[in-house]
Write an enzyme that holds these catalytic residues in place. Structure first.
Site, PDB file in Angstrom:
ATOM      1  N   ASP A  34       0.809  -1.221   0.000  1.00  0.00           N
ATOM      2  CA  ASP A  34       0.000   0.000   0.000  1.00  0.00           C
ATOM      3  C   ASP A  34       0.849   1.280   0.000  1.00  0.00           C
ATOM      4  O   ASP A  34       0.316   2.371   0.188  1.00  0.00           O
ATOM      5  CB  ASP A  34      -0.903   0.026   1.242  1.00  0.00           C
ATOM      6  CG  ASP A  34      -1.981  -1.041   1.162  1.00  0.00           C
ATOM      7  OD1 ASP A  34      -2.344  -1.423   0.033  1.00  0.00           O
ATOM      8  OD2 ASP A  34      -2.451  -1.482   2.229  1.00  0.00           O
ATOM      9  N   HIS A 238      28.816   5.388 -10.860  1.00  0.00           N
ATOM     10  CA  HIS A 238      27.452   5.501 -10.334  1.00  0.00           C
ATOM     11  C   HIS A 238      27.293   4.709  -9.033  1.00  0.00           C
ATOM     12  O   HIS A 238      26.260   4.095  -8.790  1.00  0.00           O
ATOM     13  CB  HIS A 238      26.425   5.041 -11.381  1.00  0.00           C
ATOM     14  CG  HIS A 238      26.322   5.977 -12.539  1.00  0.00           C
ATOM     15  ND1 HIS A 238      25.761   5.632 -13.741  1.00  0.00           N
ATOM     16  CD2 HIS A 238      26.712   7.270 -12.678  1.00  0.00           C
ATOM     17  CE1 HIS A 238      25.831   6.669 -14.573  1.00  0.00           C
ATOM     18  NE2 HIS A 238      26.404   7.674 -13.947  1.00  0.00           N
ATOM     19  N   ASP A 255      28.836  12.985  -4.417  1.00  0.00           N
ATOM     20  CA  ASP A 255      28.077  13.632  -5.500  1.00  0.00           C
ATOM     21  C   ASP A 255      26.633  13.648  -5.021  1.00  0.00           C
ATOM     22  O   ASP A 255      25.954  12.620  -5.019  1.00  0.00           O
ATOM     23  CB  ASP A 255      28.234  12.832  -6.798  1.00  0.00           C
ATOM     24  CG  ASP A 255      27.556  13.509  -7.990  1.00  0.00           C
ATOM     25  OD1 ASP A 255      26.739  14.419  -7.777  1.00  0.00           O
ATOM     26  OD2 ASP A 255      27.848  13.106  -9.133  1.00  0.00           O
ATOM     27  N   ASP A 266      23.390  19.914  -8.238  1.00  0.00           N
ATOM     28  CA  ASP A 266      24.200  18.731  -8.561  1.00  0.00           C
ATOM     29  C   ASP A 266      25.661  19.088  -8.294  1.00  0.00           C
ATOM     30  O   ASP A 266      26.298  19.746  -9.116  1.00  0.00           O
ATOM     31  CB  ASP A 266      23.964  18.367 -10.038  1.00  0.00           C
ATOM     32  CG  ASP A 266      24.734  17.130 -10.473  1.00  0.00           C
ATOM     33  OD1 ASP A 266      25.329  16.453  -9.619  1.00  0.00           O
ATOM     34  OD2 ASP A 266      24.727  16.853 -11.693  1.00  0.00           O
ATOM     35  N   HIS A 349      33.963  10.236 -18.626  1.00  0.00           N
ATOM     36  CA  HIS A 349      32.637  10.854 -18.762  1.00  0.00           C
ATOM     37  C   HIS A 349      32.772  12.278 -19.294  1.00  0.00           C
ATOM     38  O   HIS A 349      33.877  12.810 -19.408  1.00  0.00           O
ATOM     39  CB  HIS A 349      31.860  10.813 -17.439  1.00  0.00           C
ATOM     40  CG  HIS A 349      32.510  11.519 -16.292  1.00  0.00           C
ATOM     41  ND1 HIS A 349      32.547  12.886 -16.175  1.00  0.00           N
ATOM     42  CD2 HIS A 349      33.144  11.040 -15.189  1.00  0.00           C
ATOM     43  CE1 HIS A 349      33.161  13.219 -15.049  1.00  0.00           C
ATOM     44  NE2 HIS A 349      33.548  12.113 -14.435  1.00  0.00           N
ATOM     45  N   HIS A 353      26.504  18.907 -18.083  1.00  0.00           N
ATOM     46  CA  HIS A 353      25.192  18.755 -18.711  1.00  0.00           C
ATOM     47  C   HIS A 353      24.346  19.949 -18.299  1.00  0.00           C
ATOM     48  O   HIS A 353      24.674  20.651 -17.342  1.00  0.00           O
ATOM     49  CB  HIS A 353      24.532  17.438 -18.262  1.00  0.00           C
ATOM     50  CG  HIS A 353      24.591  17.213 -16.772  1.00  0.00           C
ATOM     51  ND1 HIS A 353      23.678  17.757 -15.908  1.00  0.00           N
ATOM     52  CD2 HIS A 353      25.487  16.555 -15.991  1.00  0.00           C
ATOM     53  CE1 HIS A 353      23.988  17.412 -14.670  1.00  0.00           C
ATOM     54  NE2 HIS A 353      25.100  16.683 -14.681  1.00  0.00           N
ATOM     55  N   HIS A 360      19.715  15.965 -15.145  1.00  0.00           N
ATOM     56  CA  HIS A 360      20.218  16.013 -16.524  1.00  0.00           C
ATOM     57  C   HIS A 360      19.089  16.678 -17.300  1.00  0.00           C
ATOM     58  O   HIS A 360      18.140  16.022 -17.724  1.00  0.00           O
ATOM     59  CB  HIS A 360      20.532  14.619 -17.060  1.00  0.00           C
ATOM     60  CG  HIS A 360      21.752  14.028 -16.426  1.00  0.00           C
ATOM     61  ND1 HIS A 360      22.300  12.843 -16.820  1.00  0.00           N
ATOM     62  CD2 HIS A 360      22.544  14.471 -15.414  1.00  0.00           C
ATOM     63  CE1 HIS A 360      23.374  12.580 -16.078  1.00  0.00           C
ATOM     64  NE2 HIS A 360      23.534  13.555 -15.217  1.00  0.00           N
ATOM     65  N   GLU A 387      32.037  19.369 -14.366  1.00  0.00           N
ATOM     66  CA  GLU A 387      32.387  18.276 -13.467  1.00  0.00           C
ATOM     67  C   GLU A 387      33.493  17.355 -13.981  1.00  0.00           C
ATOM     68  O   GLU A 387      33.281  16.163 -14.186  1.00  0.00           O
ATOM     69  CB  GLU A 387      31.146  17.441 -13.157  1.00  0.00           C
ATOM     70  CG  GLU A 387      30.310  17.025 -14.358  1.00  0.00           C
ATOM     71  CD  GLU A 387      29.105  16.185 -13.935  1.00  0.00           C
ATOM     72  OE1 GLU A 387      29.300  15.159 -13.273  1.00  0.00           O
ATOM     73  OE2 GLU A 387      27.966  16.565 -14.284  1.00  0.00           O
ATOM     74  N   TYR A 391      39.873   9.039 -12.378  1.00  0.00           N
ATOM     75  CA  TYR A 391      39.559   7.784 -11.681  1.00  0.00           C
ATOM     76  C   TYR A 391      40.647   6.779 -12.040  1.00  0.00           C
ATOM     77  O   TYR A 391      40.751   6.377 -13.198  1.00  0.00           O
ATOM     78  CB  TYR A 391      38.174   7.271 -12.103  1.00  0.00           C
ATOM     79  CG  TYR A 391      37.146   8.386 -12.088  1.00  0.00           C
ATOM     80  CD1 TYR A 391      36.464   8.718 -10.910  1.00  0.00           C
ATOM     81  CD2 TYR A 391      36.920   9.164 -13.227  1.00  0.00           C
ATOM     82  CE1 TYR A 391      35.577   9.778 -10.890  1.00  0.00           C
ATOM     83  CE2 TYR A 391      36.026  10.229 -13.201  1.00  0.00           C
ATOM     84  CZ  TYR A 391      35.355  10.534 -12.035  1.00  0.00           C
ATOM     85  OH  TYR A 391      34.482  11.596 -12.006  1.00  0.00           O
ATOM     86  N   ARG A 408      36.313  13.818  -8.287  1.00  0.00           N
ATOM     87  CA  ARG A 408      35.495  14.639  -9.194  1.00  0.00           C
ATOM     88  C   ARG A 408      35.175  15.933  -8.457  1.00  0.00           C
ATOM     89  O   ARG A 408      34.989  15.922  -7.222  1.00  0.00           O
ATOM     90  CB  ARG A 408      34.201  13.914  -9.595  1.00  0.00           C
ATOM     91  CG  ARG A 408      33.301  14.733 -10.509  1.00  0.00           C
ATOM     92  CD  ARG A 408      32.222  13.931 -11.251  1.00  0.00           C
ATOM     93  NE  ARG A 408      31.261  13.284 -10.387  1.00  0.00           N
ATOM     94  CZ  ARG A 408      31.244  11.998 -10.081  1.00  0.00           C
ATOM     95  NH1 ARG A 408      32.161  11.189 -10.580  1.00  0.00           N
ATOM     96  NH2 ARG A 408      30.325  11.502  -9.276  1.00  0.00           N
ATOM     97  N   GLU A 410      32.501  19.083  -8.990  1.00  0.00           N
ATOM     98  CA  GLU A 410      31.348  19.466  -9.813  1.00  0.00           C
ATOM     99  C   GLU A 410      30.659  20.695  -9.243  1.00  0.00           C
ATOM    100  O   GLU A 410      30.296  20.725  -8.061  1.00  0.00           O
ATOM    101  CB  GLU A 410      30.340  18.305  -9.864  1.00  0.00           C
ATOM    102  CG  GLU A 410      29.071  18.652 -10.608  1.00  0.00           C
ATOM    103  CD  GLU A 410      28.137  17.460 -10.812  1.00  0.00           C
ATOM    104  OE1 GLU A 410      28.157  16.537  -9.968  1.00  0.00           O
ATOM    105  OE2 GLU A 410      27.396  17.452 -11.811  1.00  0.00           O
TER     106      GLU A 410
HETATM  107  N1  GLY Z   1      24.973  13.234 -10.295  1.00  0.00           N
HETATM  108  C1  GLY Z   1      24.773  13.063 -11.666  1.00  0.00           C
HETATM  109  C2  GLY Z   1      25.741  13.806 -12.444  1.00  0.00           C
HETATM  110  O1  GLY Z   1      26.682  14.331 -11.909  1.00  0.00           O
HETATM  111  O2  GLY Z   1      25.580  13.985 -13.606  1.00  0.00           O
HETATM  112 MN    MN Z   2      26.682  14.994  -9.913  1.00  0.00          MN
HETATM  113 MN    MN Z   3      26.245  16.248 -12.953  1.00  0.00          MN
END
Ligand code: GLY
Ligand code: MN
Ligand code: MN
Length: 441
Positions: A34, A238, A255, A266, A349, A353, A360, A387, A391, A408, A410
């Site tokens: 539920d 991720h 992150d 973000d 990466h 974005h 995103h 960002e 790694y 990273r 960002e």
């Molecule tokens: N946390 C998702 C990104 O950095 O794009």
């Molecule tokens: Mn992020």
């Molecule tokens: Mn991001």
């Protein structure tokens, strides 16, 4: 005019006379038994309405002749029994008055009312391929049944989303203010996590500090699954388990960003759990910071979006050579490394974005109408993340002192008429800022 009404007016101005647009909000989703997932409206719907109740549909009719343009909301009726269990509902009349629609009806009346509106409408705008497809079939059948009265169904169906994507890409003053607040709350959450961190803490204990800061400042939820990664976990892009114990000497990569009033932030920060960067950690950290600084310098209206990534890659690739992660004999010089993308071993990466209602966010990255579809130029009022990262997984030929380090950095950036402003400036970032903050523990 309120921003939501202004956005509806702008969309209506793009539609031909008498055209009809239909946009439902998101459905409620059962989690198990539920229990339901915390309700989250559809971003497009909310962008045009500010209305957060489920089971709602916005219908817009473009002006035709002496008939003015019209915004109509369909929503749940008031229901005392349901309101006792689940909480307040505006009901159609309450919603119309509070949100400035021209008309409002009960959601149960949607099919009948739309079928009437679609009679003789030149075009129907909606999200082609969405759940609305099935309803369109029914509505068109209804209009065709009225053929004897001389009405005709819309001659064309047009995808509504590209128009809205382009509008959403440019944030208005209200959106910019909300995004600054969201990014500031998230920046404070990162600072709080740094201050709370001690070697031996579990990743989820640090995550709890972030969540506490989000909620106590009124943010409704994280904008995406938070990553709190100690040591080698930072090399899992991720990572989401957030259940490992940190060890003295680890870096922690976080992150995480809150969603505030429908807008995402973000932010990523990476810091030593014991408050002091080791020499190899510091070398890699300074490299990523330099890459981010180069990327930020490329954020100027008129310059191409792709230049932000290219600037970061140049600096990272040079650093990979200088620090011996890549070697000239095997990979060639900087030009070869960039051309052959050898840097992908350590930087796999993109550098950012669009950011907005969705983490995103919507919006084209290329000028799809131009020959060769080049990267589109940056323009004032766009918001993007920057960002870069590095790694380093254990591998032959890679200096061992860098193994299992993931970093990273960002930030959230608003493009301004002359350059950019940082929305996430309150999150400590330089080695000195981070070490100083963590000494105050
Ligand atoms: N946390 C998702 C990104 O950095 O794009
Ligand atoms: Mn992020
Ligand atoms: Mn991001």
């Amino acid at each position: 005019m309120h921003s939501y009404a202004a956005r509806r007016a702008r969309l209506l101005a793009h539609m031909p006379p008498g055209a009809v647009a239909v946009l439902p909000t998101a459905p409620e989703v059962t989690r198990n038994s539920d229990s339901e997932y915390l309700y989250r409206h559809d971003s497009y719907f909310y962008y045009l309405t500010g209305f957060a109740e489920p089971e709602s549909v916005l219908v817009l009719v473009a002006a035709r002749g002496s008939e003015p343009a019209c915004s109509i909301l369909f929503c749940r009726q008031k229901n005392l029994e349901r309101e006792i269990w689940d909480g307040f509902r505006h009901g159609p009349e309450g919603a119309r008055a509070a949100f400035g629609f021209d008309a409002a009806h009960a959601i149960e009346d949607l099919d009948g009312e739309i079928s009437k509106l679609l009679a003789d409408a030149p075009a129907l705008y909606y999200a082609l391929g969405s759940a609305v497809d099935a309803q369109v079939k029914l509505w068109l059948a209804n209009v065709r049944r009225m053929a004897r009265t001389g009405v005709t169904p819309p001659a064309s169906a047009v995808d509504l989303l590209p128009l809205l994507d382009e509008m959403r890409l440019f944030k208005d003053a209200d959106e910019q203010a909300t995004m600054l607040r969201a990014a500031t709350i998230s920046s404070q959450a990162h600072a709080r996590a740094m201050r709370a961190s001690r070697p031996g803490m579990y990743e989820y204990e640090i995550e709890a500090e972030l969540l506490y800061e989000f909620r106590r400042n009124g943010a409704q939820a994280p904008a995406y699954n938070s990553i709190v990664a100690a040591g080698a976990n930072a090399c899992v892009l991720h990572y989401s388990a957030n259940n490992a114990q940190s060890r003295d000497g680890d870096l922690i990569l976080i992150d995480a960003g809150c969603e505030l009033d429908g807008y995402a932030s973000d932010i990523t920060r990476t810091y030593p759990v014991n408050g002091r960067f080791s020499a190899p950690q510091k070398r890699l950290y300074e490299l990523v910071l330099a890459a981010q600084s180069a990327a930020l310098q490329a954020i100027i209206p008129g310059l191409p979006y792709a230049g932000v990534h290219e600037a970061a890659v140049q600096v990272l690739a040079q650093g990979m050579l200088d620090l011996g992660l890549l070697n000239q004999d095997a990979h060639g010089g900087i030009a070869d490394i960039v051309a052959n993308k050898s840097y992908l071993q350590f930087y796999m990466h993109g550098t950012g974005h669009w950011l907005g209602m969705d983490v995103h966010d919507v919006g084209q990255y290329r000028d799809t109408a131009a020959e060769g579809k080049p990267s589109r130029p940056l323009r004032a009022d766009m918001v993007l993340t920057v960002e870069p990262g590095i790694y380093v997984r254990p591998a032959e030929g890679v200096p061992e002192e860098y193994w299992n380090i993931g970093i990273r950095i960002e930030d959230d950036v608003l493009v301004t008429p002359n350059g950019h402003t940082m929305l996430s400036a309150a999150a400590p970032k330089t080695v000195a800022e981070i070490e100083q903050l963590m000494q105050q523990q």
